[in-house]
Design a protein around this motif. Structure first.
Motif, PDB file in Angstrom:
ATOM      1  N   ILE A 185       0.890  -1.180   0.000  1.00  0.00           N
ATOM      2  CA  ILE A 185       0.000   0.000   0.000  1.00  0.00           C
ATOM      3  C   ILE A 185       0.921   1.222   0.000  1.00  0.00           C
ATOM      4  N   THR A 186       0.741   2.116  -0.966  1.00  0.00           N
ATOM      5  CA  THR A 186       1.718   3.200  -1.087  1.00  0.00           C
ATOM      6  C   THR A 186       1.062   4.586  -1.085  1.00  0.00           C
ATOM      7  N   PRO A 187       1.852   5.622  -0.735  1.00  0.00           N
ATOM      8  CA  PRO A 187       1.320   6.985  -0.607  1.00  0.00           C
ATOM      9  C   PRO A 187       1.387   7.743  -1.933  1.00  0.00           C
ATOM     10  N   PHE A 188       0.865   8.980  -1.915  1.00  0.00           N
ATOM     11  CA  PHE A 188       0.781   9.751  -3.164  1.00  0.00           C
ATOM     12  C   PHE A 188       2.098  10.379  -3.575  1.00  0.00           C
ATOM     13  N   ASN A 189       3.038  10.532  -2.628  1.00  0.00           N
ATOM     14  CA  ASN A 189       4.120  11.479  -2.923  1.00  0.00           C
ATOM     15  C   ASN A 189       5.240  10.943  -3.798  1.00  0.00           C
ATOM     16  N   LEU A 200      -0.361  -4.812  -5.539  1.00  0.00           N
ATOM     17  CA  LEU A 200      -0.052  -3.438  -5.150  1.00  0.00           C
ATOM     18  C   LEU A 200      -1.317  -2.595  -5.188  1.00  0.00           C
ATOM     19  N   LYS A 201      -1.514  -1.796  -4.119  1.00  0.00           N
ATOM     20  CA  LYS A 201      -2.577  -0.786  -4.173  1.00  0.00           C
ATOM     21  C   LYS A 201      -1.911   0.582  -4.006  1.00  0.00           C
ATOM     22  N   PRO A 202      -1.627   1.226  -5.142  1.00  0.00           N
ATOM     23  CA  PRO A 202      -1.003   2.551  -5.047  1.00  0.00           C
ATOM     24  C   PRO A 202      -2.007   3.574  -4.534  1.00  0.00           C
ATOM     25  N   SER A 203      -1.510   4.756  -4.221  1.00  0.00           N
ATOM     26  CA  SER A 203      -2.426   5.833  -3.827  1.00  0.00           C
ATOM     27  C   SER A 203      -3.412   6.098  -4.958  1.00  0.00           C
ATOM     28  N   GLU A 204      -4.665   6.239  -4.595  1.00  0.00           N
ATOM     29  CA  GLU A 204      -5.722   6.496  -5.580  1.00  0.00           C
ATOM     30  C   GLU A 204      -5.549   7.856  -6.261  1.00  0.00           C
ATOM     31  N   LYS A 205      -4.662   8.700  -5.675  1.00  0.00           N
ATOM     32  CA  LYS A 205      -4.436  10.029  -6.285  1.00  0.00           C
ATOM     33  C   LYS A 205      -3.450   9.946  -7.449  1.00  0.00           C
ATOM     34  N   PHE A 227       3.501  -1.253   4.032  1.00  0.00           N
ATOM     35  CA  PHE A 227       2.742   0.003   3.956  1.00  0.00           C
ATOM     36  C   PHE A 227       3.697   1.172   4.052  1.00  0.00           C
ATOM     37  N   VAL A 228       3.444   2.215   3.282  1.00  0.00           N
ATOM     38  CA  VAL A 228       4.115   3.508   3.468  1.00  0.00           C
ATOM     39  C   VAL A 228       3.042   4.578   3.365  1.00  0.00           C
ATOM     40  N   GLY A 229       2.977   5.454   4.359  1.00  0.00           N
ATOM     41  CA  GLY A 229       1.968   6.516   4.355  1.00  0.00           C
ATOM     42  C   GLY A 229       2.047   7.286   5.664  1.00  0.00           C
ATOM     43  N   SER A 230       0.929   7.838   6.099  1.00  0.00           N
ATOM     44  CA  SER A 230       0.928   8.668   7.304  1.00  0.00           C
ATOM     45  C   SER A 230       0.926   7.801   8.566  1.00  0.00           C
ATOM     46  N   THR A 231       1.334   8.400   9.674  1.00  0.00           N
ATOM     47  CA  THR A 231       1.495   7.633  10.916  1.00  0.00           C
ATOM     48  C   THR A 231       0.196   6.993  11.434  1.00  0.00           C
ATOM     49  N   LEU A 272       5.571   1.985   7.361  1.00  0.00           N
ATOM     50  CA  LEU A 272       6.351   3.211   7.507  1.00  0.00           C
ATOM     51  C   LEU A 272       5.410   4.413   7.559  1.00  0.00           C
ATOM     52  N   GLY A 273       5.654   5.316   8.514  1.00  0.00           N
ATOM     53  CA  GLY A 273       4.721   6.414   8.762  1.00  0.00           C
ATOM     54  C   GLY A 273       5.292   7.783   8.419  1.00  0.00           C
ATOM     55  N   GLY A 274       4.719   8.796   9.013  1.00  0.00           N
ATOM     56  CA  GLY A 274       5.045  10.190   8.698  1.00  0.00           C
ATOM     57  C   GLY A 274       6.344  10.656   9.329  1.00  0.00           C
ATOM     58  N   ARG A 281       7.810  15.442   0.685  1.00  0.00           N
ATOM     59  CA  ARG A 281       8.715  14.282   0.750  1.00  0.00           C
ATOM     60  C   ARG A 281       8.784  13.840   2.199  1.00  0.00           C
ATOM     61  N   CYS A 282       8.794  12.531   2.407  1.00  0.00           N
ATOM     62  CA  CYS A 282       8.888  12.056   3.792  1.00  0.00           C
ATOM     63  C   CYS A 282      10.252  12.365   4.380  1.00  0.00           C
ATOM     64  N   MET A 283      11.239  12.699   3.516  1.00  0.00           N
ATOM     65  CA  MET A 283      12.563  13.063   4.022  1.00  0.00           C
ATOM     66  C   MET A 283      12.815  14.565   3.880  1.00  0.00           C
ATOM     67  N   GLU A 309       2.977  18.832  14.559  1.00  0.00           N
ATOM     68  CA  GLU A 309       2.316  17.989  13.554  1.00  0.00           C
ATOM     69  C   GLU A 309       3.054  18.020  12.219  1.00  0.00           C
ATOM     70  N   GLU A 310       2.885  16.938  11.462  1.00  0.00           N
ATOM     71  CA  GLU A 310       3.479  16.890  10.124  1.00  0.00           C
ATOM     72  C   GLU A 310       2.653  17.775   9.192  1.00  0.00           C
ATOM     73  N   ILE A 311       3.279  18.747   8.529  1.00  0.00           N
ATOM     74  CA  ILE A 311       2.553  19.659   7.634  1.00  0.00           C
ATOM     75  C   ILE A 311       2.525  19.114   6.212  1.00  0.00           C
ATOM     76  N   SER A 347      19.107  -0.267   3.852  1.00  0.00           N
ATOM     77  CA  SER A 347      17.658  -0.296   4.067  1.00  0.00           C
ATOM     78  C   SER A 347      17.158   1.091   4.436  1.00  0.00           C
ATOM     79  N   PHE A 348      15.907   1.367   4.077  1.00  0.00           N
ATOM     80  CA  PHE A 348      15.286   2.675   4.320  1.00  0.00           C
ATOM     81  C   PHE A 348      14.226   2.522   5.397  1.00  0.00           C
ATOM     82  N   GLY A 349      14.335   3.298   6.451  1.00  0.00           N
ATOM     83  CA  GLY A 349      13.282   3.259   7.469  1.00  0.00           C
ATOM     84  C   GLY A 349      13.636   4.139   8.645  1.00  0.00           C
TER      85      GLY A 349
END
Ligand code: NAD
Length: 509
Positions: A157-161, A183-188, A234-238, A258-260, A291-293, A392-394, A459-461
């Protein structure tokens, strides 16, 4: 977005699923809209999978698993090598799709696709990476070895960015190790995943090994509770990462979520000011801060704050904002109107809570693109840790500067932040950098490197609220996540080895 699929909308492209090696529309009656953030126009309609559609994809992946699992790793690697070549040849097309649906600039999109392709390069080495261990004579006439076996159907499951890069963190390693994947990518941003599925088939991947479905929470819930899904990435918001982790763990599935993020850059008084300001502007406003980074917090140590803020303003003012496909544009729009308005809301709050507004991006207009989701670079100074814009994450083009007296104060502040994805230090002192590397409680650390995204063979995390689960993505963590070890202890009786019966716990030696 939750509308009936309208097959009559002929001017709007219809996105399909990719199941069993072909495009399919499924049975769902729900859909969403994909917009071009640069113009604000709806460009595509994307189906939102129902339980039946999800099951069709999972059954395709399940049926493909036995023969893919038994395909020699070298042959799997040869398919990956062809996929690698096709992906390199299609980098510009994937970047165009990413830019069109996400809004990021074309050069930025090319960079992110390239970083994703590096995971395929890593996965081409799977015959070596997936090797087991062997010990001769663990007991008299007894040998032991391990097999590193795939799990079965895996789900991502992946995020939009990062429409191409984040899916690529997952499926090449999963598939190279012998699993099949849904795979279920972001619907955006659904189109890069569809393009990659086509290219993978062209590379010789058997039908059913890689499948793509689309949708929202309903689709995700079906997949994370489906009895035939063995592992979930999963990668997306917390908040969603935590929900995915808890639901999968409850169902006995292997999970990495993986979260925000809230990434701090610490700037010491001995830092090269020109270089550091360039790095902060790039890492804070590149990809419109989505970007998450991305660096979202600057911690100015000692007396460097005033000079640093002045330099950042000087450089950030020159950022060219506009549509991602226009030459010379450095920062595109935000992904949706809703997200742009959310980020605007954070800027309002920062002002109301007393942070010093030094650059305000809210009034920005891009001529000819009045309906696009733009926001200019925004800079706050004198931010405090109890303000909403700090806590908060903006996830937008907003940089917050905080000031502290010492490196120890900066480390303490970062270690108290619940997010711990990435961080960076800017300094000329090896000793200070070494202290920071050692004491900081964050997963990915840059020393004079603002966006320390690890290469594919690492590895990324992050740590803490930026990850739920024990494995990061790609690198050897990826190989371990998508395989399970089996230990086999073997004895072959021969005439030289006497056999006796014994009820004791067996010991070797
Ligand atoms: P999101 O959490 O809203 O969505 C991520 C995925 O989860 C999407 O595919 C979405 O369809 C699905 N989803 C959304 N709501 C859901 C729900 N209630 N139940 C089940 N599934 C749901 O994230 P986003 O807005 O697409 O992406 C931005 C976020 O991703 C930011 O928080 C960013 O920091 C994070 N991110 C993290 C990393 C990392 O490596 N840690 C990388 C990229 C992005």
């Amino acid at each position: 977005m939750n509308k009936p699929v309208d097959k009559a909308l002929s001017s709007i492209a219809q996105v399909s699923y990719w199941i069993k090696g072909e495009k399919t529309t499924g049975t769902t009656t729900r859909s969403g809209e994909v917009t071009n953030p640069a113009t604000g126009q709806v460009t595509k309609q994307v189906p939102f999978a129902n339980a039946k559609d999800i099951d069709t994809a999972v059954q395709a992946a399940k049926a493909a698993f036995p023969s893919w699992r038994d395909t020699p790793p070298l042959r799997r690697a040869r398919v990956m090598q062809k996929f690698l070549t096709l992906m390199q040849e299609n980098t510009n097309e994937l970047a165009r799709l990413a830019s069109e649906e996400h809004g990021k600039t074309l050069p930025d999109a090319v960079g992110s696709v390239t970083r994703g392709i590096e995971v395929i390069e890593f996965a081409c080495g799977i015959p070596h990476l997936q090797k087991g261990e062997h010990s001769e004579n663990v007991g008299t006439g007894v040998d032991a070895h391990t097999r590193s076996q795939p799990l079965g159907v895996c789900f991502g499951i992946t995020p939009f960015n990062f429409p191409a890069m984040v899916p690529l963190w997952m499926f090449p390693v999963s598939i190279a190790t012998g699993n099949t994947f849904v795979l279920k990518p972001s619907e955006k941003v659904p189109s890069c995943s569809m393009k990659m599925a086509e290219l993978f088939k062209q590379a010789g991947l058997p039908d059913g090994v890689f499948n793509v479905v689309h949708g929202d929470k309903e689709a995700v819930d079906q997949l994370i509770t489906h009895p035939d899904v063995k592992a979930v990435s999963f990668v997306g918001s917390t908040p969603i990462a935590q929900y995915i982790y808890e639901t999968c763990a409850k169902g006995g599935k292997r999970v990495q979520a993986l979260g925000g993020a809230k990434n701090h850059a610490v700037v010491l008084p001995d830092a090269d000011l020109e270089f550091t300001a360039d790095a902060l502007v790039g890492a804070g406003y590149g990809s419109a801060g989505e970007r998450c980074m991305a660096i979202s917090v600057v911690v100015a140590v000692g007396g460097i704050g005033d000079a640093l803020v002045a330099k950042v303003i000087e450089k950030a003012k020159k950022i060219e904002v506009g549509p991602g496909d226009k030459k010379g544009v450095e920062m595109g729009p935000l992904v949706t109107k809703a997200h742009r308005d959310k980020v605007k809301g954070y800027i309002d709050k920062g002002e109301a809570e007393g942070a010093t507004m030094v650059m305000d991006g809210r009034g920005l207009k891009v001529a000819g693109y009045e309906n696009g989701f733009y926001l200019g670079a925004t800079l706050f100074d004198n931010v405090k840790t109890d303000m909403t814009i700090y806590k908060e994450e903006i996830f937008g083009p907003v940089l917050s500067v905080l000031r502290v007296d010492t490196l120890a104060d900066a480390i303490k502040m970062i270690n108290e932040c619940p997010f711990a994805n990435g961080t960076a230090i800017f300094t000329a002192s090896g000793g200070a950098a070494r202290k920071f590397e050692n004491e900081i409680e964050v997963g990915m650390v840059g020393v004079n490197v603002p966006i320390p995204v690890p290469m594919a063979f690492f590895s990324f995390g992050g740590w803490k609220q930026s990850i739920f689960g024990d494995y990061s993505v790609h690198g050897m963590d990826g190989v371990r996540f998508y395989t399970r070890p089996k230990v086999i202890t073997t004895r072959w009786t021969t005439s030289e080895v006497a056999t006796t019966s014994s009820l004791h716990m067996p010991t070797m030696g």
